[in-house]
Design an enzyme around this catalytic site. Structure first.
Site, PDB file in Angstrom:
ATOM      1  N   ASP A 102      -7.818  -2.755  10.385  1.00  0.00           N
ATOM      2  CA  ASP A 102      -8.398  -4.580   9.691  1.00  0.00           C
ATOM      3  C   ASP A 102      -8.575  -5.242  10.508  1.00  0.00           C
ATOM      4  OD1 ASP A 102      -8.813  -4.193   6.732  1.00  0.00           O
ATOM      5  OD2 ASP A 102      -6.792  -5.006   6.192  1.00  0.00           O
TER       6      ASP A 102
ATOM      7  N   GLU B 116      -6.528  -9.705   0.624  1.00  0.00           N
ATOM      8  CA  GLU B 116      -6.056 -10.335   1.167  1.00  0.00           C
ATOM      9  C   GLU B 116      -7.357 -11.184   1.980  1.00  0.00           C
ATOM     10  OE1 GLU B 116      -5.853  -7.411   2.172  1.00  0.00           O
ATOM     11  OE2 GLU B 116      -6.285  -7.622   4.684  1.00  0.00           O
TER      12      GLU B 116
ATOM     13  N   ARG C 103     -10.032 -11.176   1.766  1.00  0.00           N
ATOM     14  CA  ARG C 103     -11.505 -12.084   1.515  1.00  0.00           C
ATOM     15  C   ARG C 103     -10.706 -13.760   1.633  1.00  0.00           C
ATOM     16  NH1 ARG C 103     -11.783  -9.634  -4.269  1.00  0.00           N
ATOM     17  NH2 ARG C 103     -11.187  -7.562  -2.908  1.00  0.00           N
TER      18      ARG C 103
ATOM     19  N   LYS D 272       0.362  -0.990   0.203  1.00  0.00           N
ATOM     20  CA  LYS D 272      -0.074  -0.006  -0.292  1.00  0.00           C
ATOM     21  C   LYS D 272       0.746   1.159   0.519  1.00  0.00           C
ATOM     22  CE  LYS D 272      -3.774  -1.323   2.818  1.00  0.00           C
ATOM     23  NZ  LYS D 272      -5.115  -1.745   1.361  1.00  0.00           N
TER      24      LYS D 272
END
Ligand code: BES
Ligand code: MN
Ligand code: ZN
Length: 498
Positions: free
Chosen positions: A291, A352, A354, A280
């Site tokens: 997250d 990531e 999923r 990122k």
């Protein structure tokens, strides 16, 4: 913080402070009128002199109002009569709590729960008064060496009710408000902790601690080798780039009828998402400590349910991992085999969430759940689509989606449905594996949900993308604890429909 309910007139209360509403423009609520009467017009005199207009959120503290036995009176602006919205009520009740706390009022009686909010009834106002008070007084200062504590913090709030007949309903609403606030607070605390403290192992330890606090919750932690045995190639691939071992946290709460199919909550517990090799940009990357907020909301909801002793069967499953770049990390183009047997081409290592959720969805099949709900800070695209006020909801079973939408409305923790049409599935096509893990820029929140749907064929399933709602940015940066209120309301509804 202690909450009680009580019926009785404001001019008879002996408390350090009474909170009464003032409508716009300078119109006294019924309770303000009673104080005005005993004080021989003192309150209306203050209003006439321009003390407070009555706009929602305005407050004015009065000291030693004549003939009123309580030491102080807090006037709280309530906007136009009969025109108060959910948002305004929650805000004004939080402002009142904040003011009491700041001004050294240790115990107070509030008449705000007797206001009229469009489409809401007393138990709702009581529950929200509790939740918003707790919200207003929340501080995350465990990592500050000098804590900024109020000198005389608010300790007891008495909520007024119109008569004793409604006492049982009101008490239940207080208990629900406290349980939800405790669940929200737990989710916030976990969310606000930085990645170097809140690792997958730390999250697992907190879940174990919750199982110790509530005998009704049984916690199991699956480690790497157990996940390997189960064939969770997708989940494990994400953790390969990290020095922190992944954990699959499983919480079982079986207080319903024996044999009743449970609800399963699956929460993304990505404790820090740097993106992996598809790294990122560095600006705002600190926010990727949040997250794991989906996972935190699952743990918080289990806490609320256990505190309320709901007679339901419930499973929480939180896959926990970091996503970092490393020599051993997933590389774009890598193909992994999920627990379901389906293969996945990882075109972007930053998609990531999923990858860890799909194996967990397959894992919960063993419970034969009546419904599976996953909660994840899954896509930046969801924030573009819906902004920060609504969580996105997708699902393969309409009644379930509607139950969640309704629970969101009722708890004022709202969600909005997005489409999960077959047409979008084509975007996940891969030339080399059963599917790719990304579907391009168009409809990014939808294709992420499409990906998950391929692992949710065996049960009724819904997916909540909370990327926009799980935390706030800017000067009040921090986890929100959403969607614990929505999920708890959904489970209250499940419990009462039996
Ligand atoms: N955790 C992020 C999603 C996210 C990003 C939530 C920003 C809130 C704010 C997720 O793992 C992610 O990186 N998603 C990618 C998916 C893309 C590569 C298809 C995204 O949204 O950019
Ligand atoms: Mn990511
Ligand atoms: Zn992520």
């Amino acid at each position: 913080m202690q909450f009680t309910v009580k019926s009785g007139d404001p001019e008879k209360q002996r408390s350090s402070c009474i909170v009464v509403g003032i409508h716009e423009s300078r119109r006294l609520t019924e309770h303000a009128k009673r104080l005005d009467l005993v004080s021989k017009g003192y309150i209306s005199d203050v209003l006439r002199k321009g003390g407070i207009e009555g706009k929602p959120g305005q407050v004015l503290m009065l000291h030693r109002v004549p003939n009123v036995p309580s030491e102080r009176v807090l006037l709280a602006g309530c906007g136009r009569e009969r025109d108060l919205s959910d948002a305004q009520f929650v805000r004004l009740s939080a402002t009142a709590a904040q003011t009491l706390n700041d001004m050294g009022v240790v115990d107070a009686v509030t008449y705000l729960p007797e206001l009229h909010v469009r489409g809401r009834e007393l138990p709702w106002l009581i529950r929200k008064t509790v939740e918003s008070t707790r919200e207003a007084l929340y501080r995350f200062d465990q990592l500050k060496s000098k804590k900024d504590v109020a000198r005389r913090p608010l300790k007891r709030l008495t909520l007024s009710i119109p008569n004793r007949k409604v006492m049982p309903d009101a008490n239940r609403a207080v208990a629900e408000g406290i349980a939800i606030a405790n669940g929200v607070e737990l989710a916030k605390n976990l969310g606000n902790l930085p990645g170097n403290i809140c690792t997958p192992t730390y999250l697992a330890d907190q879940a174990i601690a919750l199982g110790k606090e509530f005998k009704s919750i049984k916690t199991h932690i699956l480690n790497e080798s157990e996940m390997k045995k189960l064939g969770m190639g997708s989940l494990l691939s994400v953790a390969k780039g990290s020095r922190q071992p992944p954990k699959l946290i499983v919480l079982e709460y079986f207080q319903g009828k024996k044999g009743d199919a449970p609800v399963a909550l699956v929460g993304k517990g990505l404790t820090f998402d740097a993106g992996g090799i598809s790294i990122k940009p560095s600006a705002d990357m600190d926010q990727m400590k949040f997250d794991m907020c989906g996972g935190a909301s699952v743990i918080g909801t289990l806490r609320a349910v256990a505190e309320l002793k709901l007679p339901i069967n419930l499973v929480g499953a939180v896959p926990a991992s970091e996503n970092l770049p490393d020599g051993a990390a997933n590389k774009p183009g890598d193909i992994v085999t999920s627990m379901s047997g389906q293969t996945i081409e990882i075109l972007n290592t930053d998609a990531e969430g999923r990858l860890i959720l799909c194996d967990t969805l397959t894992y919960v099949e063993r419970y034969n759940p009546r419904a599976v709900i996953d909660i994840a800070t899954l896509t930046g695209a969801c924030v573009i689509a819906l902004g920060k006020h609504a969580s996105a909801v997708f699902g393969n079973h309409h009644p379930l989606v509607h139950e969640l939408l309704n629970a969101g409305k009722h708890s004022y923790d709202r969600a909005w449905e997005m489409p999960l049409w077959d047409e979008y599935q084509d975007q996940l096509k891969s030339n080399f594996a059963d599917m790719a893990n990304i579907g391009g820029r168009d409809g990014g929140a939808i294709t992420a949900a499409c990906f998950l749907s391929r692992f949710a064929k065996k049960f009724h399933w819904a997916h909540l993308d909370i990327a926009g709602t799980a935390w706030r940015t800017g000067s009040d940066k921090g986890a929100t604890g959403r969607p614990v209120p929505l999920l708890t309301q959904y489970l209250l509804d499940v419990a009462s429909s039996k």
